[in-house]
Motif scaffolding. Structure first.
Motif, PDB file in Angstrom:
ATOM      1  N   VAL A 258      -4.903 -16.846 -31.800  1.00 58.78           N
ATOM      2  CA  VAL A 258      -5.765 -18.028 -31.915  1.00 58.78           C
ATOM      3  C   VAL A 258      -6.011 -18.375 -33.387  1.00 58.78           C
ATOM      4  CG1 VAL A 258      -6.895 -17.791 -29.675  1.00 58.78           C
ATOM      5  CG2 VAL A 258      -7.859 -16.596 -31.659  1.00 58.78           C
ATOM      6  N   ARG A 259      -5.070 -18.004 -34.233  1.00 59.43           N
ATOM      7  CA  ARG A 259      -5.165 -18.397 -35.639  1.00 59.43           C
ATOM      8  C   ARG A 259      -4.965 -19.912 -35.747  1.00 59.43           C
ATOM      9  NH1 ARG A 259      -0.792 -14.409 -38.180  1.00 59.43           N
ATOM     10  NH2 ARG A 259       0.273 -15.198 -36.322  1.00 59.43           N
ATOM     11  N   SER A 260      -5.673 -20.525 -36.652  1.00 59.28           N
ATOM     12  CA  SER A 260      -5.616 -21.984 -36.854  1.00 59.28           C
ATOM     13  C   SER A 260      -5.957 -22.747 -35.582  1.00 59.28           C
ATOM     14  CB  SER A 260      -4.224 -22.402 -37.358  1.00 59.28           C
ATOM     15  OG  SER A 260      -3.976 -21.871 -38.636  1.00 59.28           O
ATOM     16  N   ASN A 261      -6.744 -22.137 -34.721  1.00 58.18           N
ATOM     17  CA  ASN A 261      -7.207 -22.792 -33.493  1.00 58.18           C
ATOM     18  C   ASN A 261      -8.649 -23.230 -33.719  1.00 58.18           C
ATOM     19  OD1 ASN A 261      -8.438 -23.317 -30.977  1.00 58.18           O
ATOM     20  ND2 ASN A 261      -7.050 -21.959 -29.905  1.00 58.18           N
ATOM     21  N   PRO A 262      -8.883 -24.542 -33.882  1.00 52.12           N
ATOM     22  CA  PRO A 262     -10.225 -25.028 -34.219  1.00 52.12           C
ATOM     23  C   PRO A 262     -11.191 -25.101 -33.059  1.00 52.12           C
ATOM     24  CG  PRO A 262      -8.741 -26.865 -34.070  1.00 52.12           C
ATOM     25  CD  PRO A 262      -7.899 -25.630 -33.891  1.00 52.12           C
ATOM     26  N   VAL A 312      -3.916  -5.448 -25.017  1.00 50.93           N
ATOM     27  CA  VAL A 312      -3.943  -6.757 -25.677  1.00 50.93           C
ATOM     28  C   VAL A 312      -4.452  -6.622 -27.105  1.00 50.93           C
ATOM     29  CG1 VAL A 312      -5.146  -8.985 -25.699  1.00 50.93           C
ATOM     30  CG2 VAL A 312      -4.239  -8.107 -23.564  1.00 50.93           C
ATOM     31  N   LYS A 313      -3.929  -7.442 -28.005  1.00 49.52           N
ATOM     32  CA  LYS A 313      -4.451  -7.593 -29.366  1.00 49.52           C
ATOM     33  C   LYS A 313      -4.664  -9.090 -29.611  1.00 49.52           C
ATOM     34  CE  LYS A 313      -3.844  -3.193 -30.236  1.00 49.52           C
ATOM     35  NZ  LYS A 313      -4.962  -2.244 -30.389  1.00 49.52           N
ATOM     36  N   VAL A 314      -5.686  -9.436 -30.397  1.00 52.54           N
ATOM     37  CA  VAL A 314      -5.981 -10.836 -30.689  1.00 52.54           C
ATOM     38  C   VAL A 314      -5.874 -11.077 -32.189  1.00 52.54           C
ATOM     39  CG1 VAL A 314      -7.743 -12.652 -30.649  1.00 52.54           C
ATOM     40  CG2 VAL A 314      -7.488 -11.127 -28.693  1.00 52.54           C
ATOM     41  N   LEU A 315      -5.156 -12.151 -32.573  1.00 49.03           N
ATOM     42  CA  LEU A 315      -4.991 -12.520 -33.973  1.00 49.03           C
ATOM     43  C   LEU A 315      -5.955 -13.642 -34.329  1.00 49.03           C
ATOM     44  CD1 LEU A 315      -1.077 -12.629 -34.238  1.00 49.03           C
ATOM     45  CD2 LEU A 315      -2.618 -10.647 -34.395  1.00 49.03           C
ATOM     46  N   ILE A 316      -6.704 -13.484 -35.427  1.00 46.81           N
ATOM     47  CA  ILE A 316      -7.637 -14.515 -35.891  1.00 46.81           C
ATOM     48  C   ILE A 316      -7.449 -14.735 -37.385  1.00 46.81           C
ATOM     49  CG2 ILE A 316      -9.370 -14.005 -34.123  1.00 46.81           C
ATOM     50  CD1 ILE A 316     -10.977 -12.511 -36.300  1.00 46.81           C
ATOM     51  N   LEU A 339      -9.344  -7.066 -32.967  1.00 43.11           N
ATOM     52  CA  LEU A 339      -9.026  -8.312 -33.646  1.00 43.11           C
ATOM     53  C   LEU A 339      -8.248  -7.972 -34.916  1.00 43.11           C
ATOM     54  CD1 LEU A 339     -12.487 -10.151 -33.396  1.00 43.11           C
ATOM     55  CD2 LEU A 339     -10.586 -10.146 -31.760  1.00 43.11           C
ATOM     56  N   ILE A 340      -7.157  -8.689 -35.137  1.00 42.10           N
ATOM     57  CA  ILE A 340      -6.298  -8.425 -36.292  1.00 42.10           C
ATOM     58  C   ILE A 340      -6.120  -9.717 -37.088  1.00 42.10           C
ATOM     59  CG2 ILE A 340      -4.005  -7.677 -37.051  1.00 42.10           C
ATOM     60  CD1 ILE A 340      -3.788  -6.035 -34.497  1.00 42.10           C
ATOM     61  N   GLY A 341      -6.234  -9.631 -38.401  1.00 46.00           N
ATOM     62  CA  GLY A 341      -6.032 -10.800 -39.249  1.00 46.00           C
ATOM     63  C   GLY A 341      -7.071 -10.875 -40.337  1.00 46.00           C
ATOM     64  N   THR A 342      -7.695 -12.047 -40.486  1.00 46.07           N
ATOM     65  CA  THR A 342      -8.741 -12.246 -41.487  1.00 46.07           C
ATOM     66  C   THR A 342      -9.975 -12.832 -40.811  1.00 46.07           C
ATOM     67  OG1 THR A 342      -7.844 -14.443 -42.025  1.00 46.07           O
ATOM     68  CG2 THR A 342      -7.100 -12.589 -43.361  1.00 46.07           C
ATOM     69  N   LYS A 343     -11.089 -12.837 -41.524  1.00 46.86           N
ATOM     70  CA  LYS A 343     -12.359 -13.287 -40.964  1.00 46.86           C
ATOM     71  C   LYS A 343     -12.250 -14.728 -40.448  1.00 46.86           C
ATOM     72  CE  LYS A 343     -16.101 -11.864 -42.884  1.00 46.86           C
ATOM     73  NZ  LYS A 343     -17.252 -11.644 -43.804  1.00 46.86           N
ATOM     74  N   GLY A 381     -18.684 -15.749 -39.417  1.00 46.00           N
ATOM     75  CA  GLY A 381     -17.407 -15.497 -38.771  1.00 46.00           C
ATOM     76  C   GLY A 381     -17.314 -14.126 -38.138  1.00 46.00           C
ATOM     77  N   LEU A 382     -16.204 -13.899 -37.462  1.00 46.14           N
ATOM     78  CA  LEU A 382     -15.907 -12.596 -36.863  1.00 46.14           C
ATOM     79  C   LEU A 382     -15.067 -11.789 -37.847  1.00 46.14           C
ATOM     80  CD1 LEU A 382     -14.854 -13.854 -33.334  1.00 46.14           C
ATOM     81  CD2 LEU A 382     -16.941 -12.563 -33.843  1.00 46.14           C
ATOM     82  N   THR A 383     -15.424 -10.545 -38.046  1.00 40.88           N
ATOM     83  CA  THR A 383     -14.667  -9.668 -38.931  1.00 40.88           C
ATOM     84  C   THR A 383     -13.622  -8.904 -38.123  1.00 40.88           C
ATOM     85  OG1 THR A 383     -16.550  -9.382 -40.417  1.00 40.88           O
ATOM     86  CG2 THR A 383     -14.786  -7.749 -40.557  1.00 40.88           C
TER      87      THR A 383
END
Length: 490
Positions: A258-262, A312-316, A339-343, A381-383
Motif C-alpha cells: 500500500v505504498r503511495s496509496n493515498p 503476510v507482510k505489508v509494505l508502507i 510492516l516493512i518500509g518507511t513511516k 504516521g505508522l512506524t
C-alpha cells in the motif's frame, strides 16, 4: 485523506440520498478524489446538513449580532454595490478558515459538484493526491502508473505554481481544479523538493478504476504480490479475486503493497482488513469530541467469511495515507503482521460533508480515527517494524527542462545528473555541479552505451534516457519488497 476520494485513482464520493429526518451516517470516505486528488485523503462522513440533529442557534446572541451588524453595514453603506452572495460566502469561509484545519473547507459551485462525482468511475487528470500544507500545496502520493508517477513526482513534493500561477494561499480544491483536465491536455507544475525547485510538464490521462495489481514473484513462486493503489468501490472484490487466483498459481504467502496509496473509502479498508484479522478483533476506532469511541471489528459482516490465514507482510511508505493506514494498522496490531518500509503519512481525522443548498456544501473534521490499540497517528504516521528505504538516487529531483548542459557549465541540476550518471555505472568525477572533462567523458560513454549521439553534452535526449534508466533501476532495486520476500521465504 483529503481529496475527493481517490477511490480509484481520482474520483469522488457518491452524493448521498438525503433523508428528510436526521442522522444516518451514509458513508465514511477517505477523501475526495479530484483530478489530483484534492488534498490528502480525508475520512469523510457524508451526511446532509438537514439530516443532523437540529440544534437551533440563538441568532440574537452577541456574536451573531456582530455578524448581522457587519453584514447590514456593508450591504447598506459600502461605497460600491456589494454582492450579497459573496458576503455570505466570505463569512462562511472565514469561520471555516479560522479552524486552521487543512481538511475543513467550504465548497461552492463547481467545487461542490466536483466533490459529488461518483467514486465508481475513472477520471481524467495526472493521478496524484494533494493537500494544503502551510501556504502551498503538497503532494501526498502519486498513483502507480499515472502521469504523476511516471514523471517522478514524489510524496512531500511541494507544488509552488501551476501553469506559472503561484499556489500561495490556494485551497486544495482550487489547486485540483487547475490541475485536472481532459486527456492529452498538458499542465506544468513548479515543484520544490528540499532546497531545489524545478518544473514538470505533464500530459493528463484517464486514470483507470482498477485498484489492484497482482502477480507471483519470479524467483519465489510461492510468494504472491498484491499492490493496492487505492481503496475504491471494487477494491474488496479485486483483492479477493487476486488472492484466489494467486492461490491457484501456488502462492503460500502474500506481500501486500500500500505504498503511495493515498486512501479511499473507509468501508473498503475495513472489509479488506477483516480478511486478515480474526473475527471479533478490532480494526479501528472512531472518536468524536464527546462520547465513547465507536469500535469496528473483524467479522463476516465485513469480509463475507473470506479469510486469509497465510503469512503476510505489508509494505508502507510516506505516501501511505488515511484508508491505507487504517488497513496497515489493523493488520499490524490485530493480526501481528509486520510492516516493512518507511513511516506512513499520518492522517488520523474524520471529515463530515454537509450540504447547504443545491450548489454549496462544506466539510469539517468531526472525529479522530484511532488504531486498534487506541493510538492516534495523526501527523505521526505508522512506524514500520522493519525500515527499508529505496537507494538514495530514488529521491533525486526530476530534471525536466529543455536546457542543454556542457563543458564548464555550473548548475545544481548538473549535480543531480552527475549523481544519476554514477547510479547507472558512469563516473562523472567530483559531484559538485561543475561540468568537468571527467563528467563530459562519462556523458559520452553513457551516450555510446545507449545508441545516442556522442556529443558529450547533457541534452534533452540524454537526460530523458538517463532518467528513464534511473526509474527502471529504482524498480529493480525495491529494498522493501525484497526484504518482505526474504522474510516470507525463510
Amino acid at each position: 485523506m483529503e481529496e475527493k476520494p481517490q477511490v480509484t485513482p481520482e474520483t469522488t464520493p457518491k452524493k448521498p440520498k438525503r433523508q428528510k429526518r436526521r442522522v444516518s451516517l451514509l458513508i465514511y470516505i477517505s477523501s475526495t478524489l479530484l483530478a489530483f486528488f484534492v488534498g490528502i485523503f480525508l475520512t469523510i462522513l457524508v451526511v446532509g446538513l438537514n439530516n443532523r440533529t437540529s440544534q437551533s442557534l440563538d441568532t440574537s446572541t452577541a456574536g451573531f449580532s456582530k455578524i448581522s451588524q457587519v453584514y447590514q453595514t456593508i450591504s447598506q453603506q459600502y461605497y460600491r454595490k456589494t454582492d450579497k452572495t459573496k458576503l455570505i460566502n466570505g463569512a462562511i469561509k472565514g469561520m471555516i478558515n479560522s479552524l486552521d484545519d487543512p481538511y475543513s473547507e467550504y465548497l461552492a459551485g463547481s467545487d461542490a459538484s466536483d466533490l459529488d462525482n461518483t467514486i465508481s468511475g475513472s477520471f481524467e487528470g495526472i493521478g496524484a493526491e494533494i493537500q494544503k500544507k502551510g501556504n502551498y500545496i503538497e503532494i501526498v502520493s502519486p498513483i502507480a502508473g499515472s502521469p504523476a508517477k511516471k514523471a517522478g513526482l514524489k510524496a512531500n513534493d511541494v507544488i509552488t505554481a501551476i501553469n506559472g500561477k503561484s499556489t500561495a494561499g490556494w485551497s486544495a480544491t482550487k489547486a485540483t481544479n487547475q490541475i485536472r483536465g481532459k486527456k492529452n491536455t498538458k499542465v506544468t507544475l513548479t515543484i520544490k523538493r528540499g532546497k531545489q525547485s524545478f518544473k514538470v510538464n505533464l500530459k493528463r490521462d484517464v486514470i483507470p478504476v482498477k485498484t489492484v495489481n497482482a502477480r507471483i514473484d519470479k524467483t519465489h513462486p510461492t510468494v504472491g504480490y498484491i499492490q493496492i493503489t487505492s481503496f475504491s468501490e471494487p477494491t474488496f472484490k479485486e483483492v479477493k479475486a487476486a488472492i484466489t487466483k494467486l492461490r491457484k498459481q501456488g502462492a503460500k504467502s502474500f506481500v501486500l503493497d500500500v505504498r503511495s496509496n493515498p486512501g479511499g473509502i473507509m468501508q473498503q479498508a475495513l472489509k479488506i482488513s477483516s480478511m486478515f484479522v480474526a473475527n471479533g478483533k478490532p480494526l479501528m476506532q472512531v472518536k468524536a469530541r464527546t462520547g465513547a469511541a465507536t469500535v469496528y471489528k473483524a467479522g463476516k459482516s465485513q469480509d463475507g467469511g473470506f479469510k486469509v490465514k497465510e503469512p503476510v507482510k505489508v509494505l508502507i511508505d510516506d505516501g501511505s495515507a488515511s484508508a491505507s493506514e487504517i488497513f496497515a494498522a489493523a493488520l499490524n496490531q490485530s493480526a501481528n503482521v509486520e510492516l516493512i518500509g518507511t513511516k506512513s503519512f499520518g492522517k488520523g481525522t474524520v471529515q463530515q460533508v454537509s450540504q447547504l443548498d443545491k450548489h454549496s456544501e462544506f466539510k469539517i473534521t468531526v472525529a479522530k480515527w484511532l488504531t486498534p490499540n487506541g493510538s492516534w497517528i495523526n501527523k505521526r504516521g505508522l512506524t514500520p517494524n522493519i525500515t527499508a528505504k529505496y537507494p538514495s538516487y530514488a529521491y533525486l529531483p526530476v530534471v525536466s527542462d529543455k536546457k542543454t548542459y556542457q563543458l564548464d557549465d555550473v548548475s545544481s541540476k548538473i549535480k543531480t545528473l552527475q549523481k544519476e550518471l554514477k547510479a547507472v555505472g558512469q563516473d562523472p568525477g567530483t559531484i559538485n555541479g561543475y561540468f568537468s572533462t571527467t563528467t563530459q567523458q562519462a556523458v559520452t560513454a553513457f551516450q555510446a552505451a545507449n545508441d545516442l549521439d556522442q556529443t558529450g553534452k547533457l541534452d534533452t535526449a540524454t537526460i530523458d534516457k538517463l532518467q528513464t534508466m534511473i526509474t527502471k533501476k529504482i524498480s529493480d532495486n525495491d529494498v522493501a519488497y525484497n526484504k518482505a520476500v526474504e522474510q516470507l521465504s525463510k
